[in-house]
Design a protein around this motif. Structure first.
Motif, short mmCIF file in Angstrom:
data_model
loop_
_atom_site.label_atom_id
_atom_site.label_comp_id
_atom_site.label_asym_id
_atom_site.label_seq_id
_atom_site.Cartn_x
_atom_site.Cartn_y
_atom_site.Cartn_z
N THR A 229 -60.29 44.81 -88.36
CA THR A 229 -61.30 43.75 -88.45
C THR A 229 -62.62 44.22 -87.85
OG1 THR A 229 -59.64 41.99 -88.37
CG2 THR A 229 -61.89 41.40 -87.76
N ASP A 232 -64.33 46.63 -90.18
CA ASP A 232 -64.99 45.93 -91.28
C ASP A 232 -66.30 45.30 -90.81
OD1 ASP A 232 -63.11 46.61 -93.16
OD2 ASP A 232 -62.03 44.70 -93.07
N GLN A 233 -66.31 44.75 -89.62
CA GLN A 233 -67.55 44.18 -89.08
C GLN A 233 -68.60 45.27 -88.86
OE1 GLN A 233 -65.99 42.31 -85.55
NE2 GLN A 233 -65.77 40.31 -86.54
N ARG A 238 -67.57 42.27 -93.04
CA ARG A 238 -67.02 41.02 -92.50
C ARG A 238 -67.97 40.48 -91.44
NH1 ARG A 238 -61.36 39.15 -91.45
NH2 ARG A 238 -60.66 41.01 -92.58
#
Length: 278
Positions: A229, A232-233, A238
């Motif tokens: 996660t 992706d950020q 994201r």
């Protein structure tokens, strides 16, 4: 000077993600250089500061002709682009066939990267994303100019065995042979583990023992959280508080530890860095 080269032996442990994550929290101004001969990834995964795509022709591809005539460190800035978060990047090659244009100039690039920290105009450290390396990888010609070579590895047994063997091979190539764990040869060879934070302390101890037993002279310098996660950020895929992600929090600890141990050797002008947590 501070040229920090990140590389992997095999597979995809996340060298590009690790390079950008460390740069995002680096305590001085920093340039990310995508030097993987197989080609770069940032042009596909990250946006430029103006909101559009990065220019694939401005970076390692454009610097090739300049470097053949000699390269002053400040000329590197003519070939860089800012990412949307403000981080300066030297975009990598598009395809591996373009690496032929860099033949013979890797040492020139290495010297320019290493000397950029001493620039009187725009000093910066360089974090080089070298991708996967082998014994005949031309990017290894950068390593003699580096302050630190970090081998990125995941926690799988085969990955750890490979990073041990690669560290031993690099020690033989760069230092002339195997060295004990206390040896302080240049460049220093370290291992950066990508792992579950809950198991990292035990893993670091085990890997350090393995590296010492093989007389690599390398040791684990820290762990980055295995955080898809957060990755992706970081790539802009994201939304969320990137500075609160496990990836960035672990990257911040790695950079703090590196500067506590080696910062005196990397002394020089300090400039503000743009990135997560700034």
């Amino acid at each position: 000077m501070a040229l920090i080269a990140l590389a992997a032996d095999k597979g995809s442990p996340g060298v590009t993600t690790a390079s950008v994550a460390l740069a995002a929290v680096w305590p001085r101004r920093v340039l990310v250089a995508e030097t993987d001969p197989a080609g770069g990834d940032l042009v596909y995964r990250s946006a430029a500061a103006h909101g559009g795509p990065l220019n694939p022709n401005t970076g390692m591809l454009s610097i090739a002709a300049t470097a053949r005539r000699g390269l002053v460190p400040d000329q590197l800035w003519d070939h860089t682009q800012p990412l949307s978060g403000g981080l300066d990047v030297l975009v990598g090659l598009g395809i591996s066939e373009q690496a032929a244009g860099l033949a013979g100039i890797w040492p020139t690039l290495g010297r320019a990267f290493a000397q950029l920290a001493d620039s009187p105009h725009a000093p910066a450290d360089v974090i080089a994303d070298c991708g996967r390396i082998s014994g005949d990888s031309p990017v290894v010609e950068l390593f003699p100019q580096a302050a630190l070579v970090l081998l990125v590895a995941r926690a799988e047994p085969e990955s750890l065995a490979r990073v041990r063997d690669r560290a031993a091979a690099l020690a033989a190539k760069l230092h002339g042979g195997p060295r004990g764990a206390a040896a302080l040869a240049t460049p220093l060879i370290g291992v950066l583990l990508v792992a579950d934070p809950a198991n990292s302390a035990k893993l670091v101890h085990q890997v350090d023992d393995m590296l010492a037993a093989a007389q690599t002279g390398a040791r684990v310098v820290g762990t980055l959280a295995d955080d898809p996660t957060g990755a992706d950020q970081l790539a802009g895929r994201r939304r969320g508080r990137l500075d609160k992600s496990m990836l960035i929090r672990s990257a911040r600890k790695v950079t703090v530890d590196l500067y506590q141990q080696y910062g005196a050797a990397w002394s020089g002008p300090v400039a503000g860095a743009a990135g997560a947590g700034r």
